[in-house]
Write a protein that holds these residues in place. Structure first.
Motif, PDB file in Angstrom:
ATOM      1  N   ASN A 103     -39.321 -20.488 -16.069  1.00  0.00           N
ATOM      2  CA  ASN A 103     -38.828 -19.114 -15.960  1.00  0.00           C
ATOM      3  C   ASN A 103     -39.009 -18.268 -17.215  1.00  0.00           C
ATOM      4  N   ASP A 104     -39.027 -18.901 -18.392  1.00  0.00           N
ATOM      5  CA  ASP A 104     -38.993 -18.122 -19.634  1.00  0.00           C
ATOM      6  C   ASP A 104     -40.265 -18.203 -20.480  1.00  0.00           C
ATOM      7  N   PHE A 105     -41.023 -19.269 -20.327  1.00  0.00           N
ATOM      8  CA  PHE A 105     -42.242 -19.406 -21.138  1.00  0.00           C
ATOM      9  C   PHE A 105     -43.352 -18.505 -20.598  1.00  0.00           C
ATOM     10  N   PRO A 106     -44.178 -17.960 -21.502  1.00  0.00           N
ATOM     11  CA  PRO A 106     -45.371 -17.237 -21.054  1.00  0.00           C
ATOM     12  C   PRO A 106     -46.422 -18.225 -20.551  1.00  0.00           C
ATOM     13  N   ALA A 107     -47.460 -17.723 -19.921  1.00  0.00           N
ATOM     14  CA  ALA A 107     -48.567 -18.593 -19.511  1.00  0.00           C
ATOM     15  C   ALA A 107     -49.203 -19.208 -20.753  1.00  0.00           C
ATOM     16  N   PHE A 108     -49.501 -20.502 -20.691  1.00  0.00           N
ATOM     17  CA  PHE A 108     -50.100 -21.165 -21.854  1.00  0.00           C
ATOM     18  C   PHE A 108     -50.963 -22.333 -21.398  1.00  0.00           C
ATOM     19  N   GLU A 109     -51.736 -22.835 -22.350  1.00  0.00           N
ATOM     20  CA  GLU A 109     -52.589 -23.989 -22.107  1.00  0.00           C
ATOM     21  C   GLU A 109     -52.701 -24.795 -23.395  1.00  0.00           C
ATOM     22  N   ILE A 110     -52.658 -26.102 -23.260  1.00  0.00           N
ATOM     23  CA  ILE A 110     -52.894 -26.992 -24.410  1.00  0.00           C
ATOM     24  C   ILE A 110     -54.293 -27.557 -24.258  1.00  0.00           C
ATOM     25  N   LYS A 111     -55.167 -27.167 -25.165  1.00  0.00           N
ATOM     26  CA  LYS A 111     -56.578 -27.531 -25.059  1.00  0.00           C
ATOM     27  C   LYS A 111     -57.146 -27.793 -26.437  1.00  0.00           C
ATOM     28  N   ASP A 112     -57.950 -28.852 -26.546  1.00  0.00           N
ATOM     29  CA  ASP A 112     -58.578 -29.222 -27.821  1.00  0.00           C
ATOM     30  C   ASP A 112     -57.536 -29.365 -28.935  1.00  0.00           C
ATOM     31  N   ALA A 144     -39.556 -28.183 -29.557  1.00  0.00           N
ATOM     32  CA  ALA A 144     -40.439 -27.112 -30.013  1.00  0.00           C
ATOM     33  C   ALA A 144     -41.880 -27.373 -29.595  1.00  0.00           C
ATOM     34  N   PHE A 145     -42.478 -26.385 -28.976  1.00  0.00           N
ATOM     35  CA  PHE A 145     -43.911 -26.385 -28.684  1.00  0.00           C
ATOM     36  C   PHE A 145     -44.576 -25.553 -29.772  1.00  0.00           C
ATOM     37  N   LEU A 146     -45.099 -26.220 -30.791  1.00  0.00           N
ATOM     38  CA  LEU A 146     -45.735 -25.516 -31.903  1.00  0.00           C
ATOM     39  C   LEU A 146     -47.234 -25.432 -31.677  1.00  0.00           C
ATOM     40  N   GLN A 147     -47.927 -24.868 -32.646  1.00  0.00           N
ATOM     41  CA  GLN A 147     -49.348 -24.573 -32.458  1.00  0.00           C
ATOM     42  C   GLN A 147     -50.187 -25.819 -32.192  1.00  0.00           C
ATOM     43  N   SER A 192     -57.024 -31.113 -20.954  1.00  0.00           N
ATOM     44  CA  SER A 192     -56.251 -29.894 -21.135  1.00  0.00           C
ATOM     45  C   SER A 192     -55.107 -29.889 -20.124  1.00  0.00           C
ATOM     46  N   ILE A 193     -54.031 -29.201 -20.477  1.00  0.00           N
ATOM     47  CA  ILE A 193     -52.847 -29.147 -19.626  1.00  0.00           C
ATOM     48  C   ILE A 193     -52.239 -27.753 -19.731  1.00  0.00           C
ATOM     49  N   ASP A 194     -51.758 -27.210 -18.630  1.00  0.00           N
ATOM     50  CA  ASP A 194     -51.207 -25.861 -18.662  1.00  0.00           C
ATOM     51  C   ASP A 194     -49.741 -25.856 -18.217  1.00  0.00           C
ATOM     52  N   LYS A 195     -49.186 -24.654 -18.119  1.00  0.00           N
ATOM     53  CA  LYS A 195     -47.772 -24.489 -17.791  1.00  0.00           C
ATOM     54  C   LYS A 195     -47.428 -25.105 -16.444  1.00  0.00           C
TER      55      LYS A 195
END
Length: 255
Positions: free
Chosen positions: A64-73, A114-117, A140-143
């Motif tokens: 509900n609160d996080f923006p769209a994101f992706e963890i890649k490379d 925490a989801f950091l850089q 890769s993994i996304d929201k």
């Protein structure tokens, strides 16, 4: 007498504790395992409740609160440029894809995810655990994927918590046996001071029952999540006093 009656009597009766010195060592060891089991139940329950509660909170927050994101490379990618911090009653969640928040800044925070850089950080109980996104390799993994993973986590989380419970129980039992052995050594000194004659094996059995009162007391305090100042010192002091009173119930050496 069964171990449950012994547990009750060991809370208030040094005379009964003294009488247990001649029972079989197997029954005493069984008693120690039972006492240990009772003492870790609040810890295991609170651990499980905290993990499940935090997981549900994290799932709702990501959805509900996080923006769209992706963890890649090995990196968290998002269009948001400003770090996001969401504070719940017992959990804080941080989202930062731009490297503004550093993990060292989170060291003093309690119960923080925490989801950091470039890494995932988890703070709990004054300890910090970090996991680099590079552990995913080229995947890769996304929201949406993380939300689905958290939604189906209950089944495998039960297994993980069960394993943790077994480890906690074994570790606590080992500490309990060491504590009893040390207390029995102190009993040798008390025995000489009080002019009694007992072999170490009898003192060990009495020591196993002498730790009942402090163990039950601190188990209740743990269940109430109440911190007792100088708890370790108080626990040892009460154990020594009860053992001393139990030794006092032994007849004097005959001339």
């Amino acid at each position: 007498m069964n171990v449950f009656k012994q547990l009750i009597k060991s809370l208030y009766s040094p005379k009964d504790i003294a009488s247990y010195r001649t029972q079989g060592i197997g029954k005493t060891i069984l008693y120690v395992f039972l006492l240990t089991l009772l003492s870790v139940i609040p810890t295991i329950y609170l651990l499980g409740s905290t993990i499940f509660g935090s997981l549900n909170t994290l799932e709702t927050t990501i959805k509900n609160d996080f923006p769209a994101f992706e963890i890649k490379d090995g990196e968290l990618i998002s269009e948001d440029e400003v770090p996001l911090t969401i504070n719940h009653e017992d959990l804080s969640i941080v989202f930062d894809s731009n490297g503004i928040v550093k993990k060292d800044e989170l060291l003093n925070s309690e119960n923080t995810i925490a989801f950091l850089q470039d890494e995932f950080v988890f703070n709990a109980g004054g300890q910090q655990q970090t996991y680099a996104y590079s552990l995913l390799g080229d995947k890769s993994i996304d929201k949406a994927m993380i939300s689905d993973l958290l939604s189906s986590a209950d089944s495998w989380l039960v297994i993980i918590i069960s394993i943790m419970a077994v480890v906690i129980y074994i570790f606590t039992a080992a500490i309990r046996f060491i504590e009893i052995s040390i207390l029995a050594l102190l009993g040798l000194l008390l025995m000489k001071i009080m002019q009694r004659k007992l072999e170490y094996r009898y003192l060990w059995r009495m020591s196993a029952y002498s730790v009942t009162l402090p163990t039950v007391f601190f188990t209740i305090m743990g269940a109430l999540q109440t911190i007792v100042p100088n708890g370790a010192f108080i626990s040892w002091l009460v154990g020594v006093i009860i053992l001393m009173l139990s030794i006092k119930e032994i007849p004097h050496n005959k001339e």
